[in-house]
Design a protein around this motif. Structure first.
Motif, PDB file in Angstrom:
ATOM      1  N   VAL A 148      77.551 -49.411  39.239  1.00  8.40           N
ATOM      2  CA  VAL A 148      75.789 -50.005  38.930  1.00  8.40           C
ATOM      3  C   VAL A 148      75.412 -49.767  37.980  1.00  8.40           C
ATOM      4  CG1 VAL A 148      73.606 -48.785  39.775  1.00  8.40           C
ATOM      5  CG2 VAL A 148      75.532 -47.864  41.178  1.00  8.40           C
ATOM      6  N   THR A 149      76.775 -49.425  36.265  1.00 10.61           N
ATOM      7  CA  THR A 149      75.725 -49.962  34.979  1.00 10.61           C
ATOM      8  C   THR A 149      76.891 -49.972  34.076  1.00 10.61           C
ATOM      9  OG1 THR A 149      76.945 -47.382  35.250  1.00 10.61           O
ATOM     10  CG2 THR A 149      74.494 -47.838  35.516  1.00 10.61           C
ATOM     11  N   ARG A 150      76.963 -50.863  33.506  1.00 10.52           N
ATOM     12  CA  ARG A 150      78.303 -51.264  32.027  1.00 10.52           C
ATOM     13  C   ARG A 150      78.795 -49.961  31.710  1.00 10.52           C
ATOM     14  NH1 ARG A 150      79.681 -51.160  26.737  1.00 10.52           N
ATOM     15  NH2 ARG A 150      79.814 -52.949  25.916  1.00 10.52           N
ATOM     16  N   ALA A 151      78.447 -48.719  31.181  1.00 15.88           N
ATOM     17  CA  ALA A 151      79.436 -47.387  31.362  1.00 15.88           C
ATOM     18  C   ALA A 151      80.349 -47.679  32.676  1.00 15.88           C
ATOM     19  CB  ALA A 151      78.422 -46.335  30.989  1.00 15.88           C
ATOM     20  N   ALA A 152      79.239 -47.325  33.648  1.00 24.33           N
ATOM     21  CA  ALA A 152      80.460 -47.349  35.288  1.00 24.33           C
ATOM     22  C   ALA A 152      81.369 -48.240  35.071  1.00 24.33           C
ATOM     23  CB  ALA A 152      79.632 -47.451  36.072  1.00 24.33           C
ATOM     24  N   VAL A 153      81.473 -49.326  34.558  1.00 21.38           N
ATOM     25  CA  VAL A 153      82.186 -50.680  34.600  1.00 21.38           C
ATOM     26  C   VAL A 153      83.681 -50.059  34.056  1.00 21.38           C
ATOM     27  CG1 VAL A 153      82.905 -52.538  34.292  1.00 21.38           C
ATOM     28  CG2 VAL A 153      80.924 -52.418  35.799  1.00 21.38           C
ATOM     29  N   VAL A 154      82.740 -49.800  32.397  1.00 20.60           N
ATOM     30  CA  VAL A 154      83.525 -49.395  31.173  1.00 20.60           C
ATOM     31  C   VAL A 154      84.947 -48.824  31.678  1.00 20.60           C
ATOM     32  CG1 VAL A 154      84.130 -48.472  29.353  1.00 20.60           C
ATOM     33  CG2 VAL A 154      82.697 -50.741  29.171  1.00 20.60           C
ATOM     34  N   GLU A 185      87.744 -46.117  26.039  1.00 26.11           N
ATOM     35  CA  GLU A 185      87.728 -45.219  27.159  1.00 26.11           C
ATOM     36  C   GLU A 185      89.378 -44.331  27.712  1.00 26.11           C
ATOM     37  OE1 GLU A 185      85.765 -42.480  30.119  1.00 26.11           O
ATOM     38  OE2 GLU A 185      85.182 -42.873  28.123  1.00 26.11           O
ATOM     39  N   LEU A 186      90.304 -45.875  27.282  1.00 26.61           N
ATOM     40  CA  LEU A 186      91.808 -45.799  27.248  1.00 26.61           C
ATOM     41  C   LEU A 186      92.307 -44.960  27.108  1.00 26.61           C
ATOM     42  CD1 LEU A 186      94.331 -47.384  29.504  1.00 26.61           C
ATOM     43  CD2 LEU A 186      94.229 -48.626  27.437  1.00 26.61           C
ATOM     44  N   GLU A 187      91.886 -45.176  25.666  1.00 23.97           N
ATOM     45  CA  GLU A 187      92.838 -43.872  24.732  1.00 23.97           C
ATOM     46  C   GLU A 187      92.280 -42.891  24.982  1.00 23.97           C
ATOM     47  OE1 GLU A 187      92.125 -45.236  20.520  1.00 23.97           O
ATOM     48  OE2 GLU A 187      92.418 -47.187  21.054  1.00 23.97           O
ATOM     49  N   SER A 201      88.476 -34.716  49.721  1.00 26.64           N
ATOM     50  CA  SER A 201      86.954 -34.697  50.923  1.00 26.64           C
ATOM     51  C   SER A 201      86.197 -35.396  50.553  1.00 26.64           C
ATOM     52  CB  SER A 201      87.143 -33.219  49.923  1.00 26.64           C
ATOM     53  OG  SER A 201      86.497 -33.697  48.466  1.00 26.64           O
ATOM     54  N   LEU A 202      85.840 -36.353  49.317  1.00 24.15           N
ATOM     55  CA  LEU A 202      84.914 -37.280  49.350  1.00 24.15           C
ATOM     56  C   LEU A 202      85.079 -38.813  49.305  1.00 24.15           C
ATOM     57  CD1 LEU A 202      83.075 -35.327  45.476  1.00 24.15           C
ATOM     58  CD2 LEU A 202      82.597 -35.187  48.581  1.00 24.15           C
ATOM     59  N   ASN A 203      84.183 -39.526  49.401  1.00 24.65           N
ATOM     60  CA  ASN A 203      84.347 -40.858  49.327  1.00 24.65           C
ATOM     61  C   ASN A 203      83.137 -41.582  48.925  1.00 24.65           C
ATOM     62  OD1 ASN A 203      85.633 -43.597  49.917  1.00 24.65           O
ATOM     63  ND2 ASN A 203      84.642 -43.554  51.875  1.00 24.65           N
ATOM     64  N   PRO A 204      83.155 -41.528  47.085  1.00 28.24           N
ATOM     65  CA  PRO A 204      81.908 -41.934  46.528  1.00 28.24           C
ATOM     66  C   PRO A 204      81.965 -43.710  47.036  1.00 28.24           C
ATOM     67  CG  PRO A 204      84.229 -41.328  44.827  1.00 28.24           C
ATOM     68  CD  PRO A 204      84.716 -41.481  46.072  1.00 28.24           C
ATOM     69  N   THR A 205      80.832 -44.166  46.810  1.00 31.19           N
ATOM     70  CA  THR A 205      80.017 -45.081  47.537  1.00 31.19           C
ATOM     71  C   THR A 205      79.757 -46.348  46.101  1.00 31.19           C
ATOM     72  OG1 THR A 205      77.919 -44.563  48.235  1.00 31.19           O
ATOM     73  CG2 THR A 205      79.862 -44.465  49.678  1.00 31.19           C
ATOM     74  N   PHE A 206      79.285 -45.377  44.813  1.00 28.78           N
ATOM     75  CA  PHE A 206      78.451 -46.046  43.438  1.00 28.78           C
ATOM     76  C   PHE A 206      79.582 -45.045  42.686  1.00 28.78           C
ATOM     77  CE2 PHE A 206      75.529 -43.664  44.727  1.00 28.78           C
ATOM     78  CZ  PHE A 206      74.919 -42.818  44.104  1.00 28.78           C
ATOM     79  N   ALA A 207      79.698 -45.870  41.359  1.00 29.28           N
ATOM     80  CA  ALA A 207      79.907 -44.585  40.096  1.00 29.28           C
ATOM     81  C   ALA A 207      78.634 -45.334  38.827  1.00 29.28           C
ATOM     82  CB  ALA A 207      80.603 -44.844  39.740  1.00 29.28           C
ATOM     83  N   VAL A 208      78.025 -44.512  37.921  1.00 30.97           N
ATOM     84  CA  VAL A 208      77.326 -45.156  36.983  1.00 30.97           C
ATOM     85  C   VAL A 208      77.330 -44.659  36.018  1.00 30.97           C
ATOM     86  CG1 VAL A 208      75.484 -44.859  38.580  1.00 30.97           C
ATOM     87  CG2 VAL A 208      75.994 -42.923  37.389  1.00 30.97           C
ATOM     88  N   GLY A 209      77.938 -44.207  35.619  1.00 28.35           N
ATOM     89  CA  GLY A 209      78.863 -43.935  33.869  1.00 28.35           C
ATOM     90  C   GLY A 209      78.449 -42.022  34.051  1.00 28.35           C
ATOM     91  N   ARG A 210      79.648 -41.786  33.229  1.00 33.21           N
ATOM     92  CA  ARG A 210      78.872 -40.646  32.752  1.00 33.21           C
ATOM     93  C   ARG A 210      77.202 -40.265  31.672  1.00 33.21           C
ATOM     94  NH1 ARG A 210      83.959 -40.902  30.885  1.00 33.21           N
ATOM     95  NH2 ARG A 210      83.490 -40.745  28.482  1.00 33.21           N
ATOM     96  N   GLY A 211      76.431 -39.332  32.032  1.00 36.09           N
ATOM     97  CA  GLY A 211      75.483 -39.454  31.345  1.00 36.09           C
ATOM     98  C   GLY A 211      74.212 -39.712  32.221  1.00 36.09           C
ATOM     99  N   HIS A 212      74.161 -40.329  32.736  1.00 41.10           N
ATOM    100  CA  HIS A 212      73.530 -41.699  33.491  1.00 41.10           C
ATOM    101  C   HIS A 212      71.926 -41.187  34.756  1.00 41.10           C
ATOM    102  CE1 HIS A 212      74.429 -45.553  31.086  1.00 41.10           C
ATOM    103  NE2 HIS A 212      75.235 -44.902  30.932  1.00 41.10           N
TER     104      HIS A 212
END
Length: 306
Positions: free
Chosen positions: A109-115, A197-199, A239-250
């Motif tokens: 959903v967000t740039r942070a999630a993409v990163v 983030e990869l590092e 056990s979980l099947n997430p449908t979206f991600a927004v990134g940490r702290g959002h």
């Protein structure tokens, strides 16, 4: 019954498909790497999919894409079918290749999630204790420096793909693009954020391997394992099947995304109930795929916030 999936044009996703019972069928030798790259390039071109990142592990594949035209299920069907059929020939494998769970489709959903999810994708071989650095992985992958400017290219595999069929070109290519969430910003800044983030992933993974007294398997040995063996490392049940991600702290983005998802599912259930009652004028929420494509159901013009 599984929950309905929202399919809208322009959405960016992390896609994950796993091999049956964690068999090492996708061992990263040259033939499988060629097959996966070729299948991805052909499938992406046919359905107008923008590819951002890729990492093919021995037991699963991660791809980050943008579904420009809102046809993600068509793309997944073709891509996974081509990989499965080619793998069956290469590995002399009888029976299904993919496990029985549906493809994990996580909307970013967000740039942070993409990163975060691109870094997670690229870091998979390190997180799994296979290589010390993501760039050392010998399988199909994308490097940080290729994000938004690289090209995936593969010759037509010698198995399964009929050279006389024009659907299978001699060489298939797909350009690596930047997701719309970062297109307005600096591409270099985006690549630096992914690299950082990869590092972080790599440092955590190396510390974990050291703490447990293990060694990384190494690229050469990863290519020599039997593809008919199964991964033996511990993997917690999913056990979980997430449908979206927004990134940490959002936190605000989480609230908005949950509200939109709940609204979609409620509207879908209501419309489906009316349809089953014989009311063919039932209007489904925007993002409805199966009922619209296969049953000609009407879809609302009102867009969701997700």
């Amino acid at each position: 019954m599984s929950q309905p999936r929202i399919i809208v044009a322009g959405a960016t996703y992390l896609l994950t498909r796993r091999v049956l019972l964690r068999h090492l069928l996708l061992r990263p030798d040259a033939a499988i790497t060629q097959l996966i790259t070729y299948a991805l390039a052909v499938s992406a071109k046919r359905y107008g999919i923008h590819v951002h990142a890729l990492c093919a592990m021995s037991t699963h594949i991660h791809v980050v894409v943008t579904d420009v035209e809102g046809v993600l299920p068509r793309f997944l069907q073709l891509f996974h079918r081509l990989v499965a059929l080619g793998t069956k020939v290469l590995r002399a494998w009888e029976g299904p290749v993919w496990d029985h769970q549906t493809t994990s489709v996580v909307r970013l959903v967000t740039r942070a999630a993409v990163v975060e999810k691109i870094a997670y994708t690229l870091a998979n071989p390190v997180d799994a204790g296979l290589v010390r650095c993501a760039r050392e992985w010998p399988g199909a992958k994308v490097l940080v420096g290729e994000l938004g400017r690289g090209v995936l290219r593969a010759k037509r595999p010698e198995v399964y793909f009929d050279p006389s069929n024009p659907a299978w070109p001699e060489e298939a290519t797909v350009e690596l693009t930047l997701p719309a969430a970062v297109a307005d910003g600096s591409a270099d800044d985006f690549r630096r954020d992914v690299a950082a983030e990869l590092e972080r992933h790599e440092a955590v993974a190396r510390a974990a391997v050291c703490r447990r007294g293990f060694r990384f398997l190494g690229a050469e040995r990863a290519c020599l394992v039997s593809p008919h063996e199964r991964a033996t490392s511990f993997e917690a049940p999913r056990s979980l099947n997430p449908t979206f991600a927004v990134g940490r702290g959002h936190v605000d983005a989480i609230s908005d995304a949950v509200s939109a998802l709940r609204a979609f599912r409620a509207a879908y259930r209501d419309a489906l109930g009316r349809w089953r009652a014989g009311l063919r004028n039932a209007v489904f929420p925007v993002g409805t795929w199966w009922m619209r494509v296969f049953h000609g159901a009407a879809v609302s013009d009102a867009a969701l916030a997700l």
